[in-house]
Design an enzyme around this catalytic site. Structure first.
Site, short mmCIF file in Angstrom:
data_model
loop_
_atom_site.label_atom_id
_atom_site.label_comp_id
_atom_site.label_asym_id
_atom_site.label_seq_id
_atom_site.Cartn_x
_atom_site.Cartn_y
_atom_site.Cartn_z
N GLU A 108 0.81 -1.21 0.00
CA GLU A 108 0.00 0.00 0.00
C GLU A 108 0.85 1.26 0.00
OE1 GLU A 108 -2.46 -3.37 1.19
OE2 GLU A 108 -0.53 -2.62 1.93
N HIS A 155 -11.30 -6.27 8.32
CA HIS A 155 -12.04 -6.02 7.09
C HIS A 155 -13.37 -5.30 7.36
CE1 HIS A 155 -9.31 -9.33 6.02
NE2 HIS A 155 -9.32 -8.81 4.81
#
Length: 323
Positions: free
Chosen positions: A56, A126
C-alpha cells in the site's frame, strides 16, 4: 444498477474523459476483489489499468509521483483497513506537496478509492471505518457515499476535483440494493450535505450505510411519538464537511443525534458535536447525542452489538426528543 456497477461506470467515464487517467491497485486488472473495475483493462489497455505489488505504501507513493507529473491516478487500496501502511505517504506527502512546494508541485488529480465499514463477517481487519484518522489532515478531501446514484456522481466529482480525495466505499452497499442511476455523466458537489428528510423537532446526522439505519429508526419514532418530526442529513463529504447545512438545521430543531459506525472516541461525530456546541449552544434544548461504535477492536461474533443498530438509534433519538 447497484453501487459496484455505478462505480465501474464512473471510472469508465473518467478514463474516457482523460487520457492521462490511470487505474491501479491490488487485483484491479481482473476487476478487483469486489469487481468494481471489471472489464476496464480490456477497454483501456494494460498501460492504463494494471495491478501493483501488495504494498500500500508503494501504491500511494507511485500515485503521488505520477500525479505530480500531470497524470490523474485513481489508486485502489483493496480494504480501508490496510490503508495504514500508506498513512505516511497520504498524510506527509499527498496532503502537503502543494503547500510544501509553494504551489510549484501538487497531486490534486489523485483519487484513492477504498472499500470501508462493516460487511457482516469482516471482523477486525475487514470492517473498520477509518475516515476520522485522516480528517485531522488539512489538504485532503474525504467522501463516503450512501447509494449507487450518489457514488457515481460523487466519484466523478472526486476524480475531477483539483485536490487529493479519499473516496471510501461502504462495501456492504456494493450489492445490497439497486436504484435508478442516470446513464449520463453527472456530478454531485463535494462538501455539500443533503437533507434527505425535512423535519422540525430534531436533526439526525449520519453518512454511508448508517443513513439506512437512521431512516428506519426515524420511521419508528414518528410512529410511536405522534407529531414528532425528524430531519435526516447525509453528510456525504466528511472533509471539508458542510457546517452551514448542519448548523442551520440544529438552530431550527434545537436537538441533534449523530451516528456513525466508527468507535465513539475521537470519531468524526466528536468534531460535529463540538462545532454544534460552539455555534448552536443558545438554541440547544437537549444534549448533543452520539450513537457510534464501541471503543473496542471491531469484533466478529459481537458485531451486531458494536455497530449502531435501529434500537440504539431509536433510543437515542427518543432520549433527545423527551429530554
Amino acid at each position: 444498477m447497484n453501487m459496484c456497477q455505478a462505480i465501474n461506470e464512473a471510472l469508465s467515464i473518467a478514463m474516457n474523459n482523460d487520457d492521462k487517467a490511470l487505474i491501479f491497485g491490488e487485483d484491479v486488472a481482473f476487476g478487483g476483489v469486489f469487481r468494481c473495475t471489471l472489464d476496464l483493462r480490456s477497454k483501456f489497455g494494460p498501460d492504463r489499468v494494471f495491478d501493483t505489488p501488495l504494498c500500500e505504501q508503494g501504491i500511494v507513493g507511485f500515485a503521488n509521483g505520477v500525479a505530480a507529473h500531470g497524470h490523474s491516478p485513481i489508486a485502489e487500496i483493496q480494504f480501508a483497513d490496510y490503508i495504514f501502511p500508506a498513512y505516511d505517504q497520504i498524510v506527509n506527502e499527498t496532503a502537503k506537496i502543494r503547500y510544501r512546494s509553494g504551489g510549484i508541485f501538487d497531486v490534486g488529480n489523485l483519487t484513492i478509492r477504498s472499500p470501508c465499514s462493516h460487511v457482516g463477517h469482516g471482523a477486525l481487519y475487514h470492517s473498520q471505518s477509518v475516515e476520522a484518522h485522516f480528517s485531522h489532515t488539512p489538504g485532503l478531501k474525504i467522501v463516503v457515499p450512501r447509494s449507487a446514484a450518489q457514488a457515481k456522481g460523487l466519484l466523478l466529482s472526486s476524480i475531477s476535483d483539483q485536490n487529493p480525495v479519499l473516496f471510501f466505499e461502504p462495501k456492504i452497499l456494493y450489492r445490497s440494493s439497486v436504484e435508478q442511476v442516470p446513464d449520463v455523466e453527472y456530478k454531485i458537489p463535494l462538501s455539500k450535505a443533503e437533507i434527505i428528510k425535512p423535519g422540525k423537532d430534531i436533526t439526525v446526522i449520519g453518512y454511508g450505510p448508517q443513513i439506512y439505519v437512521l431512516e428506519n429508526a426515524i420511521q419508528l419514532i414518528e410512529r410511536d411519538l405522534p407529531g414528532a418530526s425528524c430531519e435526516l442529513i447525509d453528510l456525504r463529504t466528511i472533509l471539508p464537511w458542510d457546517i452551514d447545512t448542519v448548523v442551520n438545521s440544529v438552530n431550527k430543531t434545537g436537538r441533534v443525534v449523530i451516528s456513525h459506525e466508527a468507535s465513539i472516541t475521537s470519531g468524526f461525530g466528536a468534531e460535529i458535536s463540538s462545532t454544534i456546541t460552539e455555534r448552536c449552544f443558545d438554541f440547544l434544548q437537549s444534549p448533543v447525542k452520539r450513537i457510534c461504535g464501541t471503543d473496542i477492536p471491531f469484533p466478529l461474533v459481537f458485531e451486531k452489538f458494536h455497530v449502531p443498530d435501529i434500537a440504539r438509534c431509536y433510543e437515542g433519538i427518543k432520549f433527545c426528543l423527551e429530554y
